[in-house]
Structures are given as structure tokens and as C-alpha cells.
Design an enzyme around this catalytic site. Structure first.
Site, PDB file in Angstrom:
ATOM      1  N   GLU A 120      30.234  24.934  41.763  1.00  0.00           N
ATOM      2  CA  GLU A 120      29.948  25.675  40.534  1.00  0.00           C
ATOM      3  C   GLU A 120      28.442  25.889  40.370  1.00  0.00           C
ATOM      4  O   GLU A 120      27.657  24.986  40.667  1.00  0.00           O
ATOM      5  CB  GLU A 120      30.488  24.911  39.323  1.00  0.00           C
ATOM      6  CG  GLU A 120      31.996  24.772  39.337  1.00  0.00           C
ATOM      7  CD  GLU A 120      32.556  24.068  38.092  1.00  0.00           C
ATOM      8  OE1 GLU A 120      31.775  23.747  37.167  1.00  0.00           O
ATOM      9  OE2 GLU A 120      33.780  23.848  38.070  1.00  0.00           O
ATOM     10  N   GLU A 186      34.903  33.102  36.149  1.00  0.00           N
ATOM     11  CA  GLU A 186      35.841  32.501  35.188  1.00  0.00           C
ATOM     12  C   GLU A 186      35.456  32.873  33.763  1.00  0.00           C
ATOM     13  O   GLU A 186      34.302  32.724  33.354  1.00  0.00           O
ATOM     14  CB  GLU A 186      35.862  30.967  35.360  1.00  0.00           C
ATOM     15  CG  GLU A 186      36.801  30.303  34.359  1.00  0.00           C
ATOM     16  CD  GLU A 186      37.218  28.885  34.690  1.00  0.00           C
ATOM     17  OE1 GLU A 186      36.867  28.367  35.783  1.00  0.00           O
ATOM     18  OE2 GLU A 186      37.914  28.281  33.854  1.00  0.00           O
TER      19      GLU A 186
HETATM   20  O1  KIV Z   1      39.378  23.662  39.575  1.00  0.00           O
HETATM   21  C1  KIV Z   1      39.965  24.748  39.584  1.00  0.00           C
HETATM   22  O2  KIV Z   1      41.198  24.816  39.552  1.00  0.00           O
HETATM   23  C2  KIV Z   1      39.162  25.960  39.640  1.00  0.00           C
HETATM   24  C3  KIV Z   1      39.876  27.258  39.501  1.00  0.00           C
HETATM   25  C4  KIV Z   1      40.314  27.428  38.113  1.00  0.00           C
HETATM   26  C5  KIV Z   1      39.062  28.401  39.955  1.00  0.00           C
HETATM   27  O3  KIV Z   1      37.982  25.902  39.787  1.00  0.00           O
END
Ligand code: KIV
Length: 275
Positions: A120, A186
Site C-alpha cells: 500500500e 480503492e
Molecule cells: O486485503 C485485501 O483484500 C485488499 C483488496 C481489498 C484489494 O487489499
């Protein structure tokens, strides 16, 4: 090749090459049986750190560890032959330095067999993404709402509205230029997600980012109605598995209490040999 006919797993470069050609289908998975159910139907399967919330009942993704990601990554790997496996880097495993990120990414790949990792962050992670990709670690980036930063973002809010749009576009550009093979968007408003998708050279994979992204991803427990404590607006429920499970378990409990189960069909006779 259409996802429904995949027989071998695509590589990160194949996913990247799908931009502008065909929508990328992806879901999360955490277990072998669920991985088997989506193998070849999805182009990409992500072992998300959402495993902490949907499988382990944690309040956020922050307490998820490397050991949890490795255990679930190994389980999912056993169920996949025809989808790309990507494993999330958990909070605290990559933010400190590019070297720390490489050490943990290499461990995730070596111990799970994943062909790529996801992390991220936008501009702040560009140097790390460049460091990893230069050393054999394909990276899927994740910008917009980044749940590991929930405490600094002030909640699970839509990102990039108004004056924040330019910053989010800069984040997506930065991760693309750093070498990410795809980027998750997201909780990004529709117009901004479309602009980012038009602007960057790598595929955008949306979750709560509307229909113009190059692909879509959902948490599998959300779309199957297995995790039904709450339903985010961007989730479409394709099944109601938690409801079905409760109903089946209720019937089982009634059967046991009424001595309807086990029936003769489920019972070993004293005299039948070899059974
Ligand atoms: O952790 C997760 O499931 C994610 C997705 C929602 C992209 O990062």
C-alpha cells in the site's frame, strides 16, 4: 485468452499487457478450497491482508503478521494452477526501508510460491517499488483508501474528492513510473478513477472505483455473502453463503435433537463386511 479458458497461470507481465485489451478479473482468497473454486476463472488471486478481518475476526488489518500471510499464501497456492497468485505485504513489513521490504517480499515469494506481492502507498512507496522490481520482485501497488493507514486517513473514507484528486493522480503516476505492474484503486470516485486509468500505463484494478478501471477485485467473502456483518456500498452480493450456512446448521441441530440424524444411510451395519 479469456479467463474462463485459462489453463496456465499468467505472469505479472501478462496482467500488465491486458490493459486496454480485456478486463482483469480478480478476487481475494485465503484457503485452498476457495482458491480451487476460482482457479482459472480469475486472472489474478490476491491473498489480501483482509484475511485478518474476514477470517480471523480482527478489528482491522493492522495486526496481520508475516506468518499469517505465509500460512494463507501457502494454502491458496495449493489450490491454484491457472491464476496469478499475489500476496499482500502486511503492515510494518515494508515501510521502514527498501531493504526491509525486499527481505520480507523475498520471504513471502519463497515460502508461498507467489509470483508477486502487493503493498500500500503511492509517492511515499515509489522508491521501494523501484528497489523491489529491480531485484526480481513484481509489485502490485495499492492507492486511494489504503486500509493499513486507516488511523491517519481518519476512517475507511472515499479518497481523492475535490482538492485531493491531484495527489491521488500523482500517487498512481508515481507507482506506475516506479515499475509496478498494476495498481489497485480503492474507494476512488468514478470520474477520478477513469482519469487515472486513462493516464497511467499500467492496469488499474478497482475496488469501489467504478466501472472504467482496467479490472476489478472484491473480497471473496463479501461477494459470496460469507462475511455479512456489514456490506460496503461497492460490494455486489453474488451469493448468501452465511445465511445458507446458518440455515443448514439450524436444520442439522434440529435433526440431531430429534434423532433424525444419523439415518440408516449414514450408519455402519454390524454385519456388512468390508464397509
Ligand atoms: O486485503 C485485501 O483484500 C485488499 C483488496 C481489498 C484489494 O487489499
Amino acid at each position: 485468452m479469456s479467463a474462463s479458458t485459462r489453463t496456465t497461470a499468467p505472469l505479472p507481465a501478462d496482467i500488465r499487457a491486458m490493459k486496454g485489451r480485456q478486463p482483469i478479473v480478480s478476487l481475494t482468497a485465503y484457503t485452498t478450497p476457495m482458491a480451487r473454486a476460482m482457479d482459472g476463472l480469475c486472472d489474478l488471486v490476491l491473498v489480501g491482508d483482509s484475511v485478518g478481518m474476514v477470517v480471523h475476526g480482527l478489528p482491522s488489518t493492522l495486526p496481520v503478521t508475516m506468518e499469517m500471510m505465509i500460512l494463507h499464501g501457502q494454502a491458496v497456492a495449493r489450490g491454484l494452477t491457472a491464476s496469478l497468485l499475489v500476496v499482500d505485504m502486511p503492515f510494518g513489513s515494508y515501510e521502514e526501508t527498501p531493504a526491509q521490504a525486499f527481505r520480507n517480499a523475498a520471504r513471502l515469494m519463497a515460502e508461498t510460491g507467489a509470483a508477486a506481492v502487493k503493498l500500500e502507498g503511492g509517492r511515499t512507496m515509489a522508491e521501494t517499488i523501484a528497489f523491489l522490481t529491480a531485484r526480481g520482485v513484481p509489485v502490485m501497488a495499492h492507492v486511494g483508501l489504503t486500509p493499513q493507514s486507516v488511523n491517519t486517513l481518519g476512517g475507511y473514507r472515499v479518497q481523492g474528492r475535490g482538492a485531493a484528486a491531484d495527489g491521488l493522480l500523482a500517487d498512481a503516476r508515481a507507482v506506475a513510473e516506479a515499475g509496478a505492474f498494476a495498481v489497485v484503486l480503492e474507494k476512488v470516485p468514478a470520474g477520478l478513477a477513469a482519469s487515472i486509468t486513462a493516464e497511467v500505463a499500467i492496469p488499474t484494478i478497482g475496488i469501489g472505483a467504478a466501472v472504467d478501471c482496467d479490472g476489478q477485485i472484491l473480497v471473496v467473502d463479501d461477494m459470496l455473502g460469507l462475511f455479512d456483518a456489514f456490506k460496503p456500498k461497492f460490494v455486489k452480493r453474488y451469493a448468501r453463503l452465511a445465511e445458507d450456512a446458518r440455515s443448514a446448521i439450524r436444520t442439522y441441530a434440529e435433526d440431531v435433537r430429534a434423532r433424525r440424524f444419523p439415518a440408516p444411510d449414514h450408519t455402519f451395519a454390524d454385519t456388512e463386511p468390508g464397509k
